[in-house]
Enzyme design. Structure first.
Site: not given
Ligand code: NAD
Ligand code: WQD
Length: 332
Positions: A126, A291, A148, A33, A31, A124, A152
């Protein structure tokens, strides 16, 4: 078996490391981080009583991944590393395309070079865009509404393409619905930087008094109470699904796609009420405008994962709320 977990100090990755270790897998994590902390490694080891090997490496810096591959032989890679904030992806599309797409290309090149061609990828729900009906099955039409989501969907295509010329590749695409909850120890969970975008992290901050009230984004959707309906899944259930997916990836070739959800839809107000009931707290809220980009209803048909992976979600909403609250209190 030895598994590489990219993004393994993140929210879903850390819970998956715990489940893998408890099932006897050897776990190596890398990772950068960017969105997690190194102390997660100690917490995973404390929960399991087992060691993991951690590397600080960045997918965008291909050579930083080389020691990871040079020093281990992996049976499979579980690929969580990526950026995931929908709103930020609209503001900074290049950052998202570069990190998620270019980063994954670098990872796949390393996997090819070192002969590990089994990958489980964090996709996802999505990618279903605005579904015409629910529950959603894996063969529904795919579309996206933000960068985003597009990363994916593109990565699903890229990873699938790897399997065409090279039959050694095995790709499992896992489409997560809405992960919430935390490890029962209270040591692992999700604590986003700044003001949270997602519902449960926001509720948790209201519950601990960091934020005054929840804004409910719209109560005029075509749903039972007018608020948005989603398929919330306990992160530990989700993590367990990855262990089953590893078994699939290492025993099959080609592309396999699964929804990881519960099959239950809950509204925003259901979640507020469940959180209050489970934890004896009050969550003040007010109704706000919708939203942008939100859909009314999204929940999975998880049957394919049950039939082919032998996995199904076990934890109910009360448990998701209890575990979220324990983590919030212990990590204020
Ligand atoms: P997270 O941000 O907690 O974990 C992702 C980890 O990846 C972080 O620790 C981050 O530091 C690391 N990372 C990011 N870019 C990197 C890079 N270039 N090199 C190395 N490490 C990098 O997110 P999460 O909620 O655990 O999500 C894990 C994966 O699941 C992501 O790919 C996300 O898009 C996907 N996903 C998440 C959700 C959700 O609601 N949490 C839903 C569907 C899919
Ligand atoms: C859930 C419901 C909101 C916050 C996102 C990503 C998706 C996936 C999971 C990564 C909706 C309502 C929320 C608030 C609210 N992530 N809400 N007030 O939008 O379903 O999915 O996370 O892949 O790609 O889009 O999750 O938790 O943001 O919202 O009323 O302060 O809660 O309108 O109905 P979402 P969420």
């Amino acid at each position: 078996m030895k598994i590489l977990v990219t993004g393994g100090t993140g929210y879903i990755g850390s819970h998956t490391c715990v489940e893998l270790l408890q099932k006897g897998y050897e776990v190596v994590v890398f990772d950068n981080l960017y969105n997690s902390k190194i102390d997660v490694v100690d917490k995973i080891e404390k929960i399991t009583g087992k060691k993991i090997t951690f590397y600080k490496a960045d997918m965008l810096d291909k050579e930083s991944m080389r020691p990871v591959f040079a020093e281990h032989t992996f049976d499979a890679v579980i690929h969580f590393a990526g950026l995931k904030a929908v709103g930020e992806s609209v503001e900074k599309p290049l950052l998202y395309y570069k990190n998620n797409i270019a980063g994954t290309l670098n990872l796949c090149e390393m996997m090819n070079e070192y002969g590990c061609k089994k990958i489980i990828f964090s996709s996802s729900a999505t990618v279903y865009g605005s579904p015409e009906t629910v529950p959603i099955t894996e063969d529904f039409p795919l579309s996206t509404t933000n960068p985003y989501g597009s990363t994916k969907l593109m990565l699903e295509g890229i990873l699938s393409d790897l399997c065409v010329p090279d039959k050694e590749w095995s790709v499992v695409l896992l489409r997560y619905f809405n992960p919430i909850g935390a490890h029962e120890s209270g040591l692992l969970g999700e604590s986003p930087n700044g003001i949270p975008n997602n519902l449960m992290p926001y509720i948790m901050q209201v519950a601990v008094g960091k934020l005054p009230e929840l804004g409910v984004f719209g109560n005029d959707y075509d749903t039972p109470d007018g608020t948005g309906v989603r398929d919330y899944i306990h992160v530990v259930d989700l993590a367990k699904g990855h262990v089953n997916a590893v078994e699939k990836a290492t025993s099959a070739n080609g592309v396999n796609i699964y929804n990881l959800g519960t099959g239950n839809g809950y509204s925003v107000l259901d979640i507020v009420k469940a959180f209050e009931a489970a934890n004896g707290v009050t969550i003040p809220y007010s109704i706000k405008p919708r939203r942008a980009g939100d859909i009314a209803t999204c929940y999975a048909n998880p049957k394919k994962a049950k039939d082919e992976l032998g996995w199904e979600a076990k934890y109910d909403l009360q448990r998701m709320c209890e575990d979220s609250w324990r983590f919030a209190k212990m990590n204020q």
